[in-house]
Design an enzyme around this catalytic site. Structure first.
Site, PDB file in Angstrom:
ATOM      1  N   ASN A   1     -19.092  34.500  77.835  1.00 47.92           N
ATOM      2  CA  ASN A   1     -19.216  35.021  76.466  1.00 47.92           C
ATOM      3  C   ASN A   1     -19.612  36.489  76.402  1.00 47.92           C
ATOM      4  O   ASN A   1     -19.268  37.174  75.440  1.00 47.92           O
ATOM      5  CB  ASN A   1     -20.247  34.155  75.723  1.00 47.92           C
ATOM      6  CG  ASN A   1     -20.683  34.766  74.428  1.00 47.92           C
ATOM      7  OD1 ASN A   1     -19.957  34.739  73.440  1.00 47.92           O
ATOM      8  ND2 ASN A   1     -21.881  35.360  74.420  1.00 47.92           N
TER       9      ASN A   1
ATOM     10  N   TYR B   1     -11.372  47.605  74.442  1.00 48.83           N
ATOM     11  CA  TYR B   1     -11.821  46.233  74.132  1.00 48.83           C
ATOM     12  C   TYR B   1     -10.617  45.309  73.981  1.00 48.83           C
ATOM     13  O   TYR B   1     -10.590  44.202  74.513  1.00 48.83           O
ATOM     14  CB  TYR B   1     -12.639  46.294  72.842  1.00 48.83           C
ATOM     15  CG  TYR B   1     -13.189  44.979  72.328  1.00 48.83           C
ATOM     16  CD1 TYR B   1     -14.397  44.478  72.808  1.00 48.83           C
ATOM     17  CD2 TYR B   1     -12.537  44.262  71.331  1.00 48.83           C
ATOM     18  CE1 TYR B   1     -14.934  43.294  72.311  1.00 48.83           C
ATOM     19  CE2 TYR B   1     -13.056  43.078  70.836  1.00 48.83           C
ATOM     20  CZ  TYR B   1     -14.256  42.598  71.322  1.00 48.83           C
ATOM     21  OH  TYR B   1     -14.772  41.433  70.828  1.00 48.83           O
TER      22      TYR B   1
ATOM     23  N   LYS C   1      -9.757  42.029  76.167  1.00 47.90           N
ATOM     24  CA  LYS C   1      -9.604  40.696  75.556  1.00 47.90           C
ATOM     25  C   LYS C   1      -8.211  40.122  75.831  1.00 47.90           C
ATOM     26  O   LYS C   1      -8.049  38.910  75.952  1.00 47.90           O
ATOM     27  CB  LYS C   1      -9.887  40.765  74.051  1.00 47.90           C
ATOM     28  CG  LYS C   1     -11.349  41.087  73.709  1.00 47.90           C
ATOM     29  CD  LYS C   1     -12.322  40.148  74.372  1.00 47.90           C
ATOM     30  CE  LYS C   1     -13.763  40.327  73.891  1.00 47.90           C
ATOM     31  NZ  LYS C   1     -14.723  39.510  74.642  1.00 47.90           N
TER      32      LYS C   1
ATOM     33  N   ILE D   1     -17.063  38.027  63.010  1.00 41.56           N
ATOM     34  CA  ILE D   1     -18.186  37.111  62.829  1.00 41.56           C
ATOM     35  C   ILE D   1     -19.458  37.952  62.734  1.00 41.56           C
ATOM     36  O   ILE D   1     -19.622  38.919  63.482  1.00 41.56           O
ATOM     37  CB  ILE D   1     -18.309  36.138  64.034  1.00 41.56           C
ATOM     38  CG1 ILE D   1     -16.944  35.524  64.409  1.00 41.56           C
ATOM     39  CG2 ILE D   1     -19.357  35.075  63.747  1.00 41.56           C
ATOM     40  CD1 ILE D   1     -16.362  34.540  63.439  1.00 41.56           C
TER      41      ILE D   1
ATOM     42  N   THR E   1     -22.504  39.193  63.640  1.00 38.11           N
ATOM     43  CA  THR E   1     -23.442  39.248  64.778  1.00 38.11           C
ATOM     44  C   THR E   1     -23.911  40.703  64.922  1.00 38.11           C
ATOM     45  O   THR E   1     -23.313  41.613  64.331  1.00 38.11           O
ATOM     46  CB  THR E   1     -22.758  38.835  66.108  1.00 38.11           C
ATOM     47  OG1 THR E   1     -21.806  39.846  66.450  1.00 38.11           O
ATOM     48  CG2 THR E   1     -22.082  37.475  66.014  1.00 38.11           C
ATOM     49  N   PRO E   2     -24.927  40.935  65.768  1.00 41.87           N
ATOM     50  CA  PRO E   2     -25.359  42.325  65.989  1.00 41.87           C
ATOM     51  C   PRO E   2     -24.225  43.228  66.467  1.00 41.87           C
ATOM     52  O   PRO E   2     -24.150  44.402  66.085  1.00 41.87           O
ATOM     53  CB  PRO E   2     -26.447  42.178  67.065  1.00 41.87           C
ATOM     54  CG  PRO E   2     -26.998  40.800  66.847  1.00 41.87           C
ATOM     55  CD  PRO E   2     -25.829  39.957  66.413  1.00 41.87           C
TER      56      PRO E   2
ATOM     57  N   ASP F   1     -26.462  40.424  84.958  1.00 39.37           N
ATOM     58  CA  ASP F   1     -25.483  41.415  84.503  1.00 39.37           C
ATOM     59  C   ASP F   1     -24.117  40.907  84.968  1.00 39.37           C
ATOM     60  O   ASP F   1     -23.832  40.895  86.180  1.00 39.37           O
ATOM     61  CB  ASP F   1     -25.812  42.784  85.113  1.00 39.37           C
ATOM     62  CG  ASP F   1     -24.817  43.858  84.684  1.00 39.37           C
ATOM     63  OD1 ASP F   1     -23.725  43.501  84.184  1.00 39.37           O
ATOM     64  OD2 ASP F   1     -25.124  45.044  84.856  1.00 39.37           O
TER      65      ASP F   1
ATOM     66  N   GLY G   1     -26.161  36.505  69.046  1.00 38.32           N
ATOM     67  CA  GLY G   1     -24.857  36.299  68.415  1.00 38.32           C
ATOM     68  C   GLY G   1     -24.184  34.967  68.722  1.00 38.32           C
ATOM     69  O   GLY G   1     -24.772  33.891  68.574  1.00 38.32           O
TER      70      GLY G   1
HETATM   71  N1  LIG Z   1     -18.783  39.026  66.608  1.00 34.68           N
HETATM   72  C1  LIG Z   1     -17.473  39.064  66.512  1.00 34.68           C
HETATM   73  O1  LIG Z   1     -16.905  39.305  65.438  1.00 34.68           O
HETATM   74  C2  LIG Z   1     -16.623  38.792  67.708  1.00 34.68           C
HETATM   75  C3  LIG Z   1     -15.246  38.631  67.511  1.00 34.68           C
HETATM   76  C4  LIG Z   1     -14.441  38.364  68.601  1.00 34.68           C
HETATM   77  C5  LIG Z   1     -14.996  38.261  69.859  1.00 34.68           C
HETATM   78  N2  LIG Z   1     -16.334  38.448  70.025  1.00 34.68           N
HETATM   79  C6  LIG Z   1     -16.853  38.330  71.388  1.00 34.68           C
HETATM   80  O2  LIG Z   1     -17.902  37.394  71.425  1.00 34.68           O
HETATM   81  C7  LIG Z   1     -18.798  37.698  72.485  1.00 34.68           C
HETATM   82  C8  LIG Z   1     -20.211  37.752  71.951  1.00 34.68           C
HETATM   83  O3  LIG Z   1     -20.296  38.806  70.993  1.00 34.68           O
HETATM   84  P1  LIG Z   1     -21.401  38.870  69.850  1.00 34.68           P
HETATM   85  O4  LIG Z   1     -20.704  39.275  68.618  1.00 34.68           O
HETATM   86  O5  LIG Z   1     -22.222  37.641  69.872  1.00 34.68           O
HETATM   87  O6  LIG Z   1     -22.213  40.138  70.366  1.00 34.68           O
HETATM   88  P2  LIG Z   1     -23.772  40.393  70.608  1.00 34.68           P
HETATM   89  O7  LIG Z   1     -23.848  41.834  70.928  1.00 34.68           O
HETATM   90  O8  LIG Z   1     -24.574  39.827  69.511  1.00 34.68           O
HETATM   91  O9  LIG Z   1     -24.072  39.530  71.915  1.00 34.68           O
HETATM   92  C9  LIG Z   1     -23.589  39.894  73.169  1.00 34.68           C
HETATM   93  C10 LIG Z   1     -24.639  39.561  74.219  1.00 34.68           C
HETATM   94  O10 LIG Z   1     -24.090  39.938  75.490  1.00 34.68           O
HETATM   95  C11 LIG Z   1     -25.122  40.556  76.235  1.00 34.68           C
HETATM   96  N3  LIG Z   1     -24.531  41.430  77.251  1.00 34.68           N
HETATM   97  C12 LIG Z   1     -23.971  42.656  77.082  1.00 34.68           C
HETATM   98  N4  LIG Z   1     -23.598  43.160  78.266  1.00 34.68           N
HETATM   99  C13 LIG Z   1     -23.911  42.215  79.200  1.00 34.68           C
HETATM  100  C14 LIG Z   1     -23.769  42.151  80.605  1.00 34.68           C
HETATM  101  N5  LIG Z   1     -23.254  43.167  81.316  1.00 34.68           N
HETATM  102  N6  LIG Z   1     -24.190  41.024  81.242  1.00 34.68           N
HETATM  103  C15 LIG Z   1     -24.744  40.011  80.543  1.00 34.68           C
HETATM  104  N7  LIG Z   1     -24.927  40.033  79.207  1.00 34.68           N
HETATM  105  C16 LIG Z   1     -24.511  41.124  78.558  1.00 34.68           C
HETATM  106  C17 LIG Z   1     -25.935  41.317  75.198  1.00 34.68           C
HETATM  107  O11 LIG Z   1     -27.235  41.637  75.679  1.00 34.68           O
HETATM  108  C18 LIG Z   1     -25.946  40.345  74.032  1.00 34.68           C
HETATM  109  O12 LIG Z   1     -27.046  39.457  74.102  1.00 34.68           O
HETATM  110  C19 LIG Z   1     -18.305  39.037  73.062  1.00 34.68           C
HETATM  111  O13 LIG Z   1     -17.491  38.795  74.195  1.00 34.68           O
HETATM  112  C20 LIG Z   1     -17.469  39.601  71.930  1.00 34.68           C
HETATM  113  O14 LIG Z   1     -16.507  40.495  72.392  1.00 34.68           O
HETATM  114  C21 LIG Z   1     -17.157  38.715  68.982  1.00 34.68           C
END
Ligand SMILES: NC(=O)c1ccc[n+]([C@@H]2O[C@H](COP(=O)([O-])OP(=O)(O)OC[C@H]3O[C@@H](n4cnc5c(N)ncnc54)[C@H](O)[C@@H]3O)[C@@H](O)[C@H]2O)c1
Length: 252
Positions: free
Chosen positions: A87, A152, A156, A187, A189-190, A60, A17
């Site tokens: 992130n 969540y 945040k 966005i 992402t998975p 982790d 993501g």
């Molecule tokens: N995608 C969106 O719309 C969006 C919007 C706002 C904020 N975010 C934030 O962006 C960040 C990334 O989200 P994303 O959408 O890319 O999600 P994602 O699930 O694609 O990626 C998150 C990654 O974090 C890793 N992860 C989970 N728990 C973990 C841990 N304990 N230690 C280390 N790694 C860990 C996962 O294995 C994964 O690779 C997150 O903090 C999410 O809350 C995402």
């Protein structure tokens, strides 16, 4: 000269993501990138795809011992950390009445504890090497009211506040360390693929989302990692193409 030439960057949750996008774009601007993640298989795959000068470390973020090991390994290998992108995050779809204590703690252990550990260790390391940039991944949910993602949103919001507190602390102590938060809307992402399915399962029909792409956020990481943002600290960057200022475009 590329925008991040010679910078040592650590991206947590970098396997997938937004972290993956940021890692790829920062690497393209000359950074040495360390991707950390709990998903070892995907982490190694992503690091290999990003290319030379990109390393994967298992991590982790909810575990302080893991953080200590990651910082030790990066500093032993590269001598310093210039940029930390906090992130990694997880989401649980549950409103305030349905959120269990276990869910609350799980979300906070990754998002809130993980970001706290990262900020603390990064300040300690960056002070010794002349400064750096800490980039914390918050969300629109840290600013607005999203009823379906209660824990969540709380996490945040904490990340948003920790960012400002740490930024002022660094400024008051004349550390050349900037701390900023990014607040994406939705966005592709998975994480969001899973989230959208859960929201639909709850019969939520008011959700009309504007959906961005991971690079929309990755480019902001490049800017905040670079010296172009040297006068920017304690700030929050919304990336949502008006979703937060337009009625009806956020999850009900
Ligand atoms: N995608 C969106 O719309 C969006 C919007 C706002 C904020 N975010 C934030 O962006 C960040 C990334 O989200 P994303 O959408 O890319 O999600 P994602 O699930 O694609 O990626 C998150 C990654 O974090 C890793 N992860 C989970 N728990 C973990 C841990 N304990 N230690 C280390 N790694 C860990 C996962 O294995 C994964 O690779 C997150 O903090 C999410 O809350 C995402």
């Amino acid at each position: 000269m590329a925008r991040l030439d010679g910078k040592i960057v650590v991206v947590t949750g970098g396997a997938s993501g937004l972290g993956r996008s940021g890692a790829t774009l920062m690497h393209a601007e000359g950074a040495v990138v360390v991707i950390t993640d709990i998903n070892a298989e995907l982490g190694r795959e992503t690091a290999a795809e990003v290319g030379e000068n990109c390393l994967y470390l298992e991590h982790d973020v909810s575990q302080l011992d893991d953080w200590n090991r990651v910082f030790e390994q990066v500093i032993e290998r590269y001598g310093r950390v210039d940029v930390l992108v906090n992130n990694a995050g997880i989401v649980v779809v549950a409103d305030v009445e349905k959120t269990t204590l276990e869910e609350w703690r799980r979300v906070h252990s990754v998002g809130t504890d993980g970001t706290f550990f990262g900020i603390q260790l990064a300040i300690g390391a960056m002070r010794k090497t002349g400064g750096g940039s800490i980039i914390n991944m918050s969300s629109l949910a840290g600013i607005m009211g999203y009823p379906l993602i209660f824990a969540y949103s709380a996490s945040k919001g904490a990340i948003r506040s920790m960012t400002k507190s740490a930024a002022v602390y660094c400024a008051q102590n004349s550390f050349d360390i900037r701390v900023n938060s990014i607040h994406p809307g939705t966005i592709a992402t998975p994480m969001v693929a899973g989230f959208s399915a859960d929201v639909e399962d709850q019969g939520e029909d008011r959700v009309k989302l504007k959906i961005g792409q991971p690079d929309d956020v990755g480019h902001m990481m490049v800017y905040l990692a670079s010296d172009e943002s040297k006068f920017v600290s304690g700030s929050e960057f919304v990336i949502d193409s008006t979703a937060s200022v337009t009625e009806g475009l956020v999850p009900g």
